[in-house]
Design a protein around this motif. Structure first.
Motif, PDB file in Angstrom:
ATOM      1  N   GLY A  36      37.332  45.171  40.716  1.00 32.64           N
ATOM      2  CA  GLY A  36      38.117  45.749  41.800  1.00 32.64           C
ATOM      3  C   GLY A  36      37.723  47.178  42.091  1.00 32.64           C
ATOM      4  O   GLY A  36      36.959  47.802  41.368  1.00 32.64           O
ATOM      5  N   LYS A  37      38.266  47.709  43.161  1.00 30.99           N
ATOM      6  CA  LYS A  37      37.918  49.047  43.632  1.00 30.99           C
ATOM      7  C   LYS A  37      38.163  50.109  42.564  1.00 30.99           C
ATOM      8  O   LYS A  37      37.392  51.040  42.403  1.00 30.99           O
ATOM      9  CB  LYS A  37      38.722  49.373  44.890  1.00 30.99           C
ATOM     10  N   LYS A  38      39.252  49.942  41.809  1.00 29.31           N
ATOM     11  CA  LYS A  38      39.609  50.932  40.786  1.00 29.31           C
ATOM     12  C   LYS A  38      39.227  50.483  39.372  1.00 29.31           C
ATOM     13  O   LYS A  38      39.599  51.131  38.388  1.00 29.31           O
ATOM     14  CB  LYS A  38      41.104  51.224  40.842  1.00 29.31           C
ATOM     15  N   LYS A  39      38.507  49.368  39.264  1.00 31.27           N
ATOM     16  CA  LYS A  39      38.108  48.826  37.960  1.00 31.27           C
ATOM     17  C   LYS A  39      39.322  48.627  37.055  1.00 31.27           C
ATOM     18  O   LYS A  39      39.296  48.928  35.855  1.00 31.27           O
ATOM     19  CB  LYS A  39      37.092  49.752  37.267  1.00 31.27           C
ATOM     20  N   ASP A  40      40.395  48.088  37.640  1.00 31.92           N
ATOM     21  CA  ASP A  40      41.630  47.897  36.888  1.00 31.92           C
ATOM     22  C   ASP A  40      42.179  46.481  37.035  1.00 31.92           C
ATOM     23  O   ASP A  40      43.375  46.238  36.866  1.00 31.92           O
ATOM     24  CB  ASP A  40      42.682  48.908  37.331  1.00 31.92           C
ATOM     25  N   ARG A  41      41.290  45.546  37.348  1.00 34.62           N
ATOM     26  CA  ARG A  41      41.673  44.150  37.482  1.00 34.62           C
ATOM     27  C   ARG A  41      40.774  43.281  36.612  1.00 34.62           C
ATOM     28  O   ARG A  41      39.651  43.662  36.302  1.00 34.62           O
ATOM     29  CB  ARG A  41      41.542  43.679  38.938  1.00 34.62           C
ATOM     30  N   THR A  42      41.283  42.113  36.220  1.00 34.79           N
ATOM     31  CA  THR A  42      40.416  41.145  35.570  1.00 34.79           C
ATOM     32  C   THR A  42      39.535  40.493  36.637  1.00 34.79           C
ATOM     33  O   THR A  42      39.748  40.691  37.843  1.00 34.79           O
ATOM     34  CB  THR A  42      41.233  40.037  34.870  1.00 34.79           C
ATOM     35  N   MET A  43      38.584  39.719  36.198  1.00 34.01           N
ATOM     36  CA  MET A  43      37.704  39.020  37.135  1.00 34.01           C
ATOM     37  C   MET A  43      38.495  38.117  38.088  1.00 34.01           C
ATOM     38  O   MET A  43      38.088  37.870  39.220  1.00 34.01           O
ATOM     39  CB  MET A  43      36.685  38.185  36.359  1.00 34.01           C
ATOM     40  N   MET A  44      39.662  37.660  37.631  1.00 33.90           N
ATOM     41  CA  MET A  44      40.503  36.790  38.449  1.00 33.90           C
ATOM     42  C   MET A  44      41.505  37.583  39.285  1.00 33.90           C
ATOM     43  O   MET A  44      42.360  36.999  39.953  1.00 33.90           O
ATOM     44  CB  MET A  44      41.249  35.789  37.559  1.00 33.90           C
ATOM     45  N   GLY A  45      41.426  38.919  39.226  1.00 37.51           N
ATOM     46  CA  GLY A  45      42.271  39.752  40.064  1.00 37.51           C
ATOM     47  C   GLY A  45      43.599  40.174  39.471  1.00 37.51           C
ATOM     48  O   GLY A  45      44.452  40.719  40.181  1.00 37.51           O
ATOM     49  N   HIS A  46      43.801  39.960  38.184  1.00 38.54           N
ATOM     50  CA  HIS A  46      45.077  40.284  37.567  1.00 38.54           C
ATOM     51  C   HIS A  46      45.127  41.747  37.127  1.00 38.54           C
ATOM     52  O   HIS A  46      44.192  42.263  36.511  1.00 38.54           O
ATOM     53  CB  HIS A  46      45.331  39.388  36.360  1.00 38.54           C
ATOM     54  N   ALA A  47      46.240  42.410  37.390  1.00 38.83           N
ATOM     55  CA  ALA A  47      46.454  43.801  37.009  1.00 38.83           C
ATOM     56  C   ALA A  47      47.064  43.883  35.610  1.00 38.83           C
ATOM     57  O   ALA A  47      47.653  42.908  35.119  1.00 38.83           O
ATOM     58  CB  ALA A  47      47.384  44.479  38.013  1.00 38.83           C
ATOM     59  N   PRO A  48      46.963  45.038  34.942  1.00 37.23           N
ATOM     60  CA  PRO A  48      47.549  45.187  33.610  1.00 37.23           C
ATOM     61  C   PRO A  48      49.042  44.865  33.573  1.00 37.23           C
ATOM     62  O   PRO A  48      49.519  44.235  32.615  1.00 37.23           O
ATOM     63  CB  PRO A  48      47.292  46.664  33.277  1.00 37.23           C
ATOM     64  N   GLU A  49      49.783  45.286  34.591  1.00 39.04           N
ATOM     65  CA  GLU A  49      51.221  45.039  34.619  1.00 39.04           C
ATOM     66  C   GLU A  49      51.530  43.545  34.608  1.00 39.04           C
ATOM     67  O   GLU A  49      52.427  43.082  33.889  1.00 39.04           O
ATOM     68  CB  GLU A  49      51.838  45.679  35.867  1.00 39.04           C
ATOM     69  N   GLN A  50      50.783  42.791  35.387  1.00 45.41           N
ATOM     70  CA  GLN A  50      51.000  41.347  35.456  1.00 45.41           C
ATOM     71  C   GLN A  50      50.633  40.681  34.135  1.00 45.41           C
ATOM     72  O   GLN A  50      51.350  39.804  33.642  1.00 45.41           O
ATOM     73  CB  GLN A  50      50.165  40.750  36.595  1.00 45.41           C
ATOM     74  N   ALA A  51      49.519  41.115  33.560  1.00 45.90           N
ATOM     75  CA  ALA A  51      49.076  40.541  32.288  1.00 45.90           C
ATOM     76  C   ALA A  51      50.111  40.788  31.191  1.00 45.90           C
ATOM     77  O   ALA A  51      50.471  39.866  30.434  1.00 45.90           O
ATOM     78  CB  ALA A  51      47.725  41.127  31.893  1.00 45.90           C
ATOM     79  N   ALA A  52      50.595  42.013  31.089  1.00 43.54           N
ATOM     80  CA  ALA A  52      51.574  42.341  30.047  1.00 43.54           C
ATOM     81  C   ALA A  52      52.856  41.541  30.227  1.00 43.54           C
ATOM     82  O   ALA A  52      53.399  40.984  29.257  1.00 43.54           O
ATOM     83  CB  ALA A  52      51.869  43.842  30.074  1.00 43.54           C
TER      84      ALA A  52
END
Length: 290
Positions: free
Chosen positions: A175-191
């Motif tokens: 992602g643009k900010k290098k803060d997503r997984t390859m599948m597009g998931h953000a840290p908040e969603q993962a946690a």
């Protein structure tokens, strides 16, 4: 199935890279590292022991690719049991009571959304591997380098039957900010989703260097009450004659450990390119913080 035994003395220092260390000992390109549990157990034990000697309080196992789906691609599906059992036994010998052993599980390498495998097949592969690792005496289970929340959730649910703590660590480098997984998931969603699935800790490994992992760690820590597991790379490598060369020094890496601790990490180690001197430098830095 919690990590209280470990997190009461946080931050806990884990180990560094395994794949790049085995390559330094002769692992060939395309060769399955996990097969060395059977072919060259002494080399695998040397890697594990070097981390214990460097100060690791927790070491992993050479079983990242040891689910039956991934091993089938290496022609090793009939060795699933042996490879997993030996992986834990080798790390146990190396730990010699000086470190805990958290068994490593990795993604299947197949994309569920492309129907390359089914959820039932993934669940069974993870259940089988998790049980083998538990039977061999692992203290906890760690799903590493995950990118798909669906696959990660299947892994957690399958592994909970072992009654061991289950950690899930993702790669956030897209992602643009290098803060997503390859599948597009953000840290908040993962946690959030891993907490709901029953995981004992959530984290990030690989992909980014330690400086870039600081905001990822902060976001994981702020998004759930779970302990945070962080194992960054030794920066971005330069490819020289097809070989990745990491330029960051152990001291440079360790200089950012206080920032990672402040960001909320309960477990700190390294991924690709980090060697025993990196862990030793981190141990010195953590000792100075006490």
């Amino acid at each position: 199935m919690n990590l209280d035994r470990w997190t009461t003395r946080k931050p806990v220092l884990t180990d560094g890279a395994w794949g790049t260390e085995l390559q330094r000992q002769g692992l060939g390109l395309g060769e399955c590292p996990d097969s060395w549990n059977l072919k060259k157990p002494e080399a695998v034990e040397n890697v594990a022991k070097a981390y214990v000697d460097a100060g690791s309080q927790v070491i992993l196992t050479n079983t990242f690719r040891s689910n039956r789906i991934t091993l089938a691609g290496h022609g090793l599906v009939d060795r699933v049991r042996e490879i997993n059992l030996e992986g834990v036994r080798i790390s146990r010998r190396a730990a010699a009571g000086r470190a805990g052993v958290f068994a490593s599980l990795g993604p299947t390498g197949k994309m569920l959304m492309m129907a390359e495998t089914s959820e039932a097949e993934v669940s069974e592969a993870f259940r089988e591997q998790a049980q083998l690792l538990a039977d061999a005496g692992a203290d906890a289970l760690i799903f590493e380098t995950m990118s798909d929340l669906v696959e990660a959730r299947l892994g957690v649910i399958a592994a909970l039957s072992t009654q061991l703590p289950v950690i899930v660590s993702f790669v956030f480098d897209t992602g643009k900010k290098k803060d997503r997984t390859m599948m597009g998931h953000a840290p908040e969603q993962a946690a959030k989703e891993m907490a709901e699935a029953g995981a004992s800790a959530v984290g990030a490994n690989c992909g980014l260097g330690i400086a870039e992992c600081i905001p990822i760690c902060e976001r994981l820590h702020a998004s759930s009450s779970l302990p945070v597991w962080i194992k960054p790379n030794a920066g971005l490598p330069e490819m020289i004659d097809g070989v990745p060369i990491y330029r960051i020094s152990p001291e440079e890496y360790a200089s950012l450990v206080p920032a990672i601790v402040k960001a909320g990490a309960s477990f700190i180690g390294g991924c690709c390119g980090t060697q025993p001197p990196f862990i030793a430098a981190c141990a010195r830095r953590l000792a100075a913080m006490i």
